[in-house]
Design a protein around this motif. Structure first.
Motif, PDB file in Angstrom:
ATOM      1  N   PRO A   1       0.842  -1.204   0.000  1.00 40.46           N
ATOM      2  CA  PRO A   1       0.000   0.000   0.000  1.00 40.46           C
ATOM      3  C   PRO A   1       0.878   1.255   0.000  1.00 40.46           C
ATOM      4  O   PRO A   1       2.056   1.199   0.346  1.00 40.46           O
ATOM      5  CB  PRO A   1      -0.776  -0.093   1.330  1.00 40.46           C
ATOM      6  N   GLY A   2       0.285   2.369  -0.363  1.00 38.70           N
ATOM      7  CA  GLY A   2       1.019   3.630  -0.356  1.00 38.70           C
ATOM      8  C   GLY A   2       0.275   4.697   0.416  1.00 38.70           C
ATOM      9  O   GLY A   2      -0.908   4.551   0.745  1.00 38.70           O
ATOM     10  N   ILE A   3       0.995   5.763   0.736  1.00 31.53           N
ATOM     11  CA  ILE A   3       0.376   6.925   1.387  1.00 31.53           C
ATOM     12  C   ILE A   3       1.142   8.165   0.918  1.00 31.53           C
ATOM     13  O   ILE A   3       2.341   8.079   0.608  1.00 31.53           O
ATOM     14  CB  ILE A   3       0.392   6.803   2.932  1.00 31.53           C
ATOM     15  N   ALA A   4       0.458   9.283   0.834  1.00 33.74           N
ATOM     16  CA  ALA A   4       1.106  10.543   0.432  1.00 33.74           C
ATOM     17  C   ALA A   4       0.434  11.679   1.181  1.00 33.74           C
ATOM     18  O   ALA A   4      -0.788  11.703   1.304  1.00 33.74           O
ATOM     19  CB  ALA A   4       0.980  10.746  -1.071  1.00 33.74           C
ATOM     20  N   HIS A   5       1.242  12.573   1.714  1.00 36.53           N
ATOM     21  CA  HIS A   5       0.708  13.736   2.421  1.00 36.53           C
ATOM     22  C   HIS A   5       1.052  15.003   1.633  1.00 36.53           C
ATOM     23  O   HIS A   5       2.181  15.147   1.149  1.00 36.53           O
ATOM     24  CB  HIS A   5       1.308  13.836   3.827  1.00 36.53           C
ATOM     25  N   GLY A   6       0.091  15.911   1.525  1.00 38.99           N
ATOM     26  CA  GLY A   6       0.305  17.137   0.756  1.00 38.99           C
ATOM     27  C   GLY A   6       0.548  18.334   1.657  1.00 38.99           C
ATOM     28  O   GLY A   6      -0.144  18.521   2.653  1.00 38.99           O
ATOM     29  N   ILE A   7       1.558  19.126   1.304  1.00 38.75           N
ATOM     30  CA  ILE A   7       1.879  20.354   2.046  1.00 38.75           C
ATOM     31  C   ILE A   7       1.793  21.521   1.064  1.00 38.75           C
ATOM     32  O   ILE A   7       2.490  21.538   0.052  1.00 38.75           O
ATOM     33  CB  ILE A   7       3.320  20.287   2.623  1.00 38.75           C
ATOM     34  N   ILE A   8       0.935  22.487   1.373  1.00 33.86           N
ATOM     35  CA  ILE A   8       0.800  23.672   0.520  1.00 33.86           C
ATOM     36  C   ILE A   8       1.786  24.730   0.998  1.00 33.86           C
ATOM     37  O   ILE A   8       1.665  25.254   2.111  1.00 33.86           O
ATOM     38  CB  ILE A   8      -0.632  24.247   0.580  1.00 33.86           C
ATOM     39  N   LEU A   9       2.786  25.011   0.163  1.00 37.00           N
ATOM     40  CA  LEU A   9       3.810  26.006   0.496  1.00 37.00           C
ATOM     41  C   LEU A   9       3.551  27.277  -0.304  1.00 37.00           C
ATOM     42  O   LEU A   9       3.269  27.213  -1.502  1.00 37.00           O
ATOM     43  CB  LEU A   9       5.200  25.463   0.143  1.00 37.00           C
ATOM     44  N   GLU A  10       3.654  28.426   0.345  1.00 37.93           N
ATOM     45  CA  GLU A  10       3.480  29.697  -0.357  1.00 37.93           C
ATOM     46  C   GLU A  10       4.541  30.692   0.083  1.00 37.93           C
ATOM     47  O   GLU A  10       4.981  30.678   1.237  1.00 37.93           O
ATOM     48  CB  GLU A  10       2.100  30.299  -0.044  1.00 37.93           C
TER      49      GLU A  10
END
Lengths: 354, 354
Positions: free
Chosen positions: A343-352
């Motif tokens: 299985p996989g997992i991915a976390h998103g980080i919004i950088l500005e």
């Protein structure tokens, strides 16, 4: 649901959080191995360690030493001391997180150990930003690491065995990256002093475990692509934007095989990321000259590409909005040898920038 | 440090957080193995699984199945569905957290994977309470598990080897416990309807890694006692209280050896916990009849003792204020075989009735 103290303005859609006071990345550090230093991003790293043992006795010890240096470097670059850091959030690929435990014990910082395989930098930054935005800490450090030889020993074959690797396999990055995250108190103070832009964590998208039933540990890009797809697609839906809202959408270590799968999966949702997509694993090595097959991987891959290269591009204003999506594959040798899927997992980080 | 938007009233002392709106434990679930069911706390558990394989094919699969049932049971007891739970925070003892990954994948809840060895229930509840108190989630689930046979296989010897265990060794608990944590919106509504008290998470003390240089993996209680000491002592200093502020101070799995060390260490700081101390590992088995030597251990030990026994005592009003301190030892077989020490960590959770 009608309580006055509900603060649902932070909650965006199904999986995302948008911060009320986006925490600032005060500093980032990148300690890279020799091969990474010789790659296309070599000049962006803070330090390049020529010794694969990093002066230690074992591969695991070496990784711990890289992590300790990354933590110390990030704290130093932020102009702080260990005592200024309220919490450390970190983890690594090794069973029971031994690279982290032995790496950071001497720092004496209260810590949350996390495991998200190669998505760990995303997970630790997400939790770090929550701790700062929520007022639970003024300053935290998010950190991770990986080591090629330690990872090969643990997940595949000892190096001495000299096994051949298929072209879909990736090369675990030797390196450690850390960011110090703090309250954004510097808006006006620094605007006229510094030419560089600041980078804040605007929001996060917390990943789900996604299992398409793939079982090939020599093709982890394909195993993780569905998780990256799920997180990126949900991020865009949660904040109601199209892919070009971001200057770059950057995955951790899908490599050349996973990249194509991700782009195809997102097209089915009507999202075209082909023009603004980047994968840390495909940037960190020169695939022609460095013989790394599908690209780089490991917790350190996305971590040092972020702290070395991506933050540099943002501070210079070349990119102003980035979705950083470290990707992890959640197998162990036990689960693999017992015939389970990956299985996989991915976390998103919004950088500005600001 | 004088910014208006600083909310330092949440920050208590060096390592603690006191919540402005203490999150409520909406439900707790406990799935126990056969031996645990035969022990002194057997009647407190929700379910007792007689089959060591829990209907699965491997020890790891068995543990995943226990975890899935614990998650489903806790969600059901809270009167909720999976879709109501915004985040899952969980982990286990196995390398790369495979019991968790394969156990909870079908729930499709965005997740933070955590590793704190046997302190994991404390770490996951701490982060869960932060997510709810900070307004990042209405409801979360914190979960962990362990399995005697899976842990022996990974950390010590395969069961078939039939090795002898010293009296300082502990017995890994087979079981999984979960709590659903939500906003405390029920103060007035339930006061007249329910006889049971509610239990909230009033605060947390985040642990540091503590290494006194001990190396005996058959005496983990001694390895973890310094970490428990550091966390409990700091908790009392951070909130400026003496031990009797708590009806009970409850560690995870120090066992009979670690317990004595902890009490002695705290005495040096002027804290006497001898009259209100309890250790989950010493409660869960009958040491005379169940041949478990120094007591129970494993992530599941403190988890199901909390969700089965401790929450029951609190809901009945027998205990109104508890410091729950799961304790973890941070070795792997690799670190142990390479001659390293066994550092420990312990996280404190302040539970109160209301």
């Amino acid at each position: 649901m009608s309580e006055q103290n509900m603060t649902n303005n932070k909650i965006a859609g199904k999986q995302s959080i948008l911060f009320e006071n986006p925490p600032l990345i005060l500093s980032g550090s990148s300690i890279a191995g020799k091969k990474e230093g010789e790659g296309p991003l070599g000049s962006f790293f803070d330090e390049i360690e020529e010794d694969p043992m990093a002066g230690g006795k074992t591969w695991e010890d070496a990784e711990s030493r890289l992590m300790k240096r990354a933590a110390e470097k990030a704290i130093e670059k932020a102009g702080l001391t260990n005592q200024d850091i309220r919490f450390l959030i970190g983890g690594d690929l090794l069973g029971q997180l031994i690279a982290t435990s032995f790496g950071i014990v001497s720092l004496e910082i209260p810590m949350f150990g996390v495991y998200g395989a190669c998505s760990t930098m995303g997970e630790s930054m997400a939790l770090g930003a929550i701790l700062v935005d929520g007022g639970y800490a003024d300053k935290v450090i998010a950190i991770t690491s990986s080591h090629f030889a330690g990872a090969e020993k643990q997940f595949r074959f000892p190096l001495g065995y000299g096994n051949q690797r298929p072209l879909s396999a990736t090369w675990t990055v030797t390196g450690s990256g850390a960011v110090v995250i703090g309250k954004n108190e510097s808006k006006d103070k620094n605007k006229h002093k510094k030419k560089e832009k600041n980078v804040v964590i605007k929001g996060i998208t917390v990943g789900k475990i996604v299992d398409y039933g793939l079982k090939d540990s020599m093709n982890m890009g394909a195993c993780m692509a569905p998780a990256a797809y799920t997180t990126i697609s949900q991020n865009l839906k949660d904040i109601n934007q199209l892919p070009l809202y971001y200057d770059k959408i950057i995955t951790g270590d899908l490599g050349s095989v996973g990249k194509d799968i991700l782009i195809d999966l997102l097209k089915e949702d009507g999202f075209d990321i082909s023009s603004n997509f980047m994968d840390c694993g495909m940037e960190i090595f020169d695939q022609d000259s460095q013989d790394t097959h599908a690209g780089g991987s490991g917790c350190g891959c996305s971590a040092i590409t972020l702290t070395g290269y991506i933050l540099d591009k943002m501070r210079r204003g070349e990119w102003n909005r980035v979705l950083f999506v470290p990707t992890g594959s959640l197998q162990s040798t036990v689960s693999f040898n017992e015939g389970n899927s990956i299985p996989g997992i991915a976390h998103g980080i919004i950088l500005e920038t600001c």
